[in-house]
Design a protein around this motif. Sequence first.
Motif, PDB file in Angstrom:
ATOM      1  N   LEU A  37     -53.913 -86.802   5.063  1.00  9.86           N
ATOM      2  CA  LEU A  37     -53.715 -87.886   6.036  1.00  9.86           C
ATOM      3  C   LEU A  37     -52.879 -89.015   5.442  1.00  9.86           C
ATOM      4  CD1 LEU A  37     -57.298 -88.110   7.556  1.00  9.86           C
ATOM      5  CD2 LEU A  37     -55.246 -87.265   8.688  1.00  9.86           C
ATOM      6  N   LEU A  38     -53.138 -89.351   4.190  1.00  5.97           N
ATOM      7  CA  LEU A  38     -52.372 -90.397   3.522  1.00  5.97           C
ATOM      8  C   LEU A  38     -50.914 -89.986   3.367  1.00  5.97           C
ATOM      9  CD1 LEU A  38     -52.781 -93.197   2.228  1.00  5.97           C
ATOM     10  CD2 LEU A  38     -53.214 -92.018   0.070  1.00  5.97           C
ATOM     11  N   TRP A  39     -50.683 -88.735   3.004  1.00  7.01           N
ATOM     12  CA  TRP A  39     -49.318 -88.226   2.887  1.00  7.01           C
ATOM     13  C   TRP A  39     -48.615 -88.292   4.249  1.00  7.01           C
ATOM     14  CZ3 TRP A  39     -47.136 -83.926   5.269  1.00  7.01           C
ATOM     15  CH2 TRP A  39     -45.858 -83.594   4.842  1.00  7.01           C
ATOM     16  N   ALA A  40     -49.320 -87.903   5.326  1.00 12.61           N
ATOM     17  CA  ALA A  40     -48.739 -87.952   6.670  1.00 12.61           C
ATOM     18  C   ALA A  40     -48.411 -89.398   7.064  1.00 12.61           C
ATOM     19  CB  ALA A  40     -49.683 -87.321   7.685  1.00 12.61           C
ATOM     20  N   LEU A  41     -49.281 -90.322   6.698  1.00 12.43           N
ATOM     21  CA  LEU A  41     -49.027 -91.733   6.979  1.00 12.43           C
ATOM     22  C   LEU A  41     -47.790 -92.209   6.229  1.00 12.43           C
ATOM     23  CD1 LEU A  41     -49.881 -94.451   8.225  1.00 12.43           C
ATOM     24  CD2 LEU A  41     -51.378 -94.757   6.238  1.00 12.43           C
ATOM     25  N   TRP A  47     -40.290 -92.137   7.970  1.00 12.10           N
ATOM     26  CA  TRP A  47     -39.530 -91.824   9.182  1.00 12.10           C
ATOM     27  C   TRP A  47     -39.182 -93.096   9.955  1.00 12.10           C
ATOM     28  CZ3 TRP A  47     -40.903 -91.989  14.508  1.00 12.10           C
ATOM     29  CH2 TRP A  47     -40.005 -91.342  15.343  1.00 12.10           C
ATOM     30  N   LEU A  48     -40.110 -94.065   9.932  1.00 13.11           N
ATOM     31  CA  LEU A  48     -39.864 -95.345  10.597  1.00 13.11           C
ATOM     32  C   LEU A  48     -38.970 -96.261   9.767  1.00 13.11           C
ATOM     33  CD1 LEU A  48     -43.444 -96.069  11.967  1.00 13.11           C
ATOM     34  CD2 LEU A  48     -41.429 -95.361  13.281  1.00 13.11           C
ATOM     35  N   VAL A  58     -49.880-100.491   1.898  1.00 15.14           N
ATOM     36  CA  VAL A  58     -50.855 -99.604   2.565  1.00 15.14           C
ATOM     37  C   VAL A  58     -51.763 -98.979   1.511  1.00 15.14           C
ATOM     38  CG1 VAL A  58     -51.109 -97.429   3.822  1.00 15.14           C
ATOM     39  CG2 VAL A  58     -49.476 -99.134   4.612  1.00 15.14           C
ATOM     40  N   TRP A  59     -51.172 -98.453   0.464  1.00 12.04           N
ATOM     41  CA  TRP A  59     -51.955 -97.835  -0.609  1.00 12.04           C
ATOM     42  C   TRP A  59     -52.901 -98.854  -1.251  1.00 12.04           C
ATOM     43  CZ3 TRP A  59     -52.478 -92.930  -2.596  1.00 12.04           C
ATOM     44  CH2 TRP A  59     -53.180 -92.842  -3.790  1.00 12.04           C
ATOM     45  N   VAL A  60     -52.355-100.017  -1.585  1.00 15.35           N
ATOM     46  CA  VAL A  60     -53.160-101.037  -2.254  1.00 15.35           C
ATOM     47  C   VAL A  60     -54.287-101.528  -1.347  1.00 15.35           C
ATOM     48  CG1 VAL A  60     -53.092-103.402  -3.175  1.00 15.35           C
ATOM     49  CG2 VAL A  60     -51.369-101.745  -3.875  1.00 15.35           C
ATOM     50  N   VAL A 119     -60.213 -91.593   0.554  1.00 16.75           N
ATOM     51  CA  VAL A 119     -61.520 -91.721   1.208  1.00 16.75           C
ATOM     52  C   VAL A 119     -61.409 -92.632   2.425  1.00 16.75           C
ATOM     53  CG1 VAL A 119     -63.850 -92.663   0.921  1.00 16.75           C
ATOM     54  CG2 VAL A 119     -62.914 -91.151  -0.801  1.00 16.75           C
ATOM     55  N   ALA A 120     -60.659 -93.734   2.298  1.00 17.21           N
ATOM     56  CA  ALA A 120     -60.474 -94.647   3.428  1.00 17.21           C
ATOM     57  C   ALA A 120     -59.740 -93.953   4.577  1.00 17.21           C
ATOM     58  CB  ALA A 120     -59.717 -95.884   2.978  1.00 17.21           C
ATOM     59  N   CYS A 121     -58.737 -93.146   4.263  1.00 18.23           N
ATOM     60  CA  CYS A 121     -58.022 -92.413   5.312  1.00 18.23           C
ATOM     61  C   CYS A 121     -58.942 -91.431   6.024  1.00 18.23           C
ATOM     62  CB  CYS A 121     -56.819 -91.663   4.721  1.00 18.23           C
ATOM     63  SG  CYS A 121     -55.433 -92.720   4.380  1.00 18.23           S
ATOM     64  N   TYR A 122     -59.736 -90.712   5.246  1.00 17.67           N
ATOM     65  CA  TYR A 122     -60.667 -89.758   5.844  1.00 17.67           C
ATOM     66  C   TYR A 122     -61.622 -90.466   6.799  1.00 17.67           C
ATOM     67  CZ  TYR A 122     -64.699 -86.731   6.397  1.00 17.67           C
ATOM     68  OH  TYR A 122     -65.730 -86.023   6.941  1.00 17.67           O
ATOM     69  N   PHE A 123     -62.271 -91.518   6.325  1.00 20.86           N
ATOM     70  CA  PHE A 123     -63.252 -92.195   7.168  1.00 20.86           C
ATOM     71  C   PHE A 123     -62.598 -92.931   8.328  1.00 20.86           C
ATOM     72  CE2 PHE A 123     -66.411 -91.558   3.778  1.00 20.86           C
ATOM     73  CZ  PHE A 123     -67.407 -91.018   4.578  1.00 20.86           C
ATOM     74  N   GLY A 124     -61.377 -93.402   8.165  1.00 20.75           N
ATOM     75  CA  GLY A 124     -60.676 -94.027   9.287  1.00 20.75           C
ATOM     76  C   GLY A 124     -60.483 -93.059  10.433  1.00 20.75           C
TER      77      GLY A 124
END
Length: 135
Positions: A37-41, A47-48, A58-60, A119-124
């Motif tokens: 999910l993080l890689w896709a983000l 892309w944007l 975003v990572w931080v 973990v944050a991406c998963y739970f989001g």
Amino acid sequence: MSEFLPKPRWRERLSPKPLGLAIAATFASIMSFGAVLLWALFRLLDWLDAPGWVVGSVWVSLTVGTTLWALIANAPATSSDMEYQPWTEFVVRYVMVGSGTPRPVPLRVITGVLFGAPVACYFGVFFALVLTGFV
């Protein structure tokens, strides 16, 4: 045991080794899904044509947020009939906060820094699916 008394959940019945394997496998799958999910983000931000500082922030922010949660969350993973924690929450608390008693602060900071963003991406995504009724 009476038929009217609740039976212990399977995680209370397991010996430490199978429970540890189940926790490791679940946490590895949470990390894998969160990393995808993080890689896709990051691909979406690329892309944007977002500037590099946006990707870094975003990572931080995800890492700092999860690390702060691990520091503030003084409730460790519990395996008792008196407290209920969903399996995924139990696993993340087990790894990042501790089991039975909270880990020392430096260890919680290390787990937050190492595992925070995935973990944050998963739970989001998980909470978004819960809120929309898919889970």
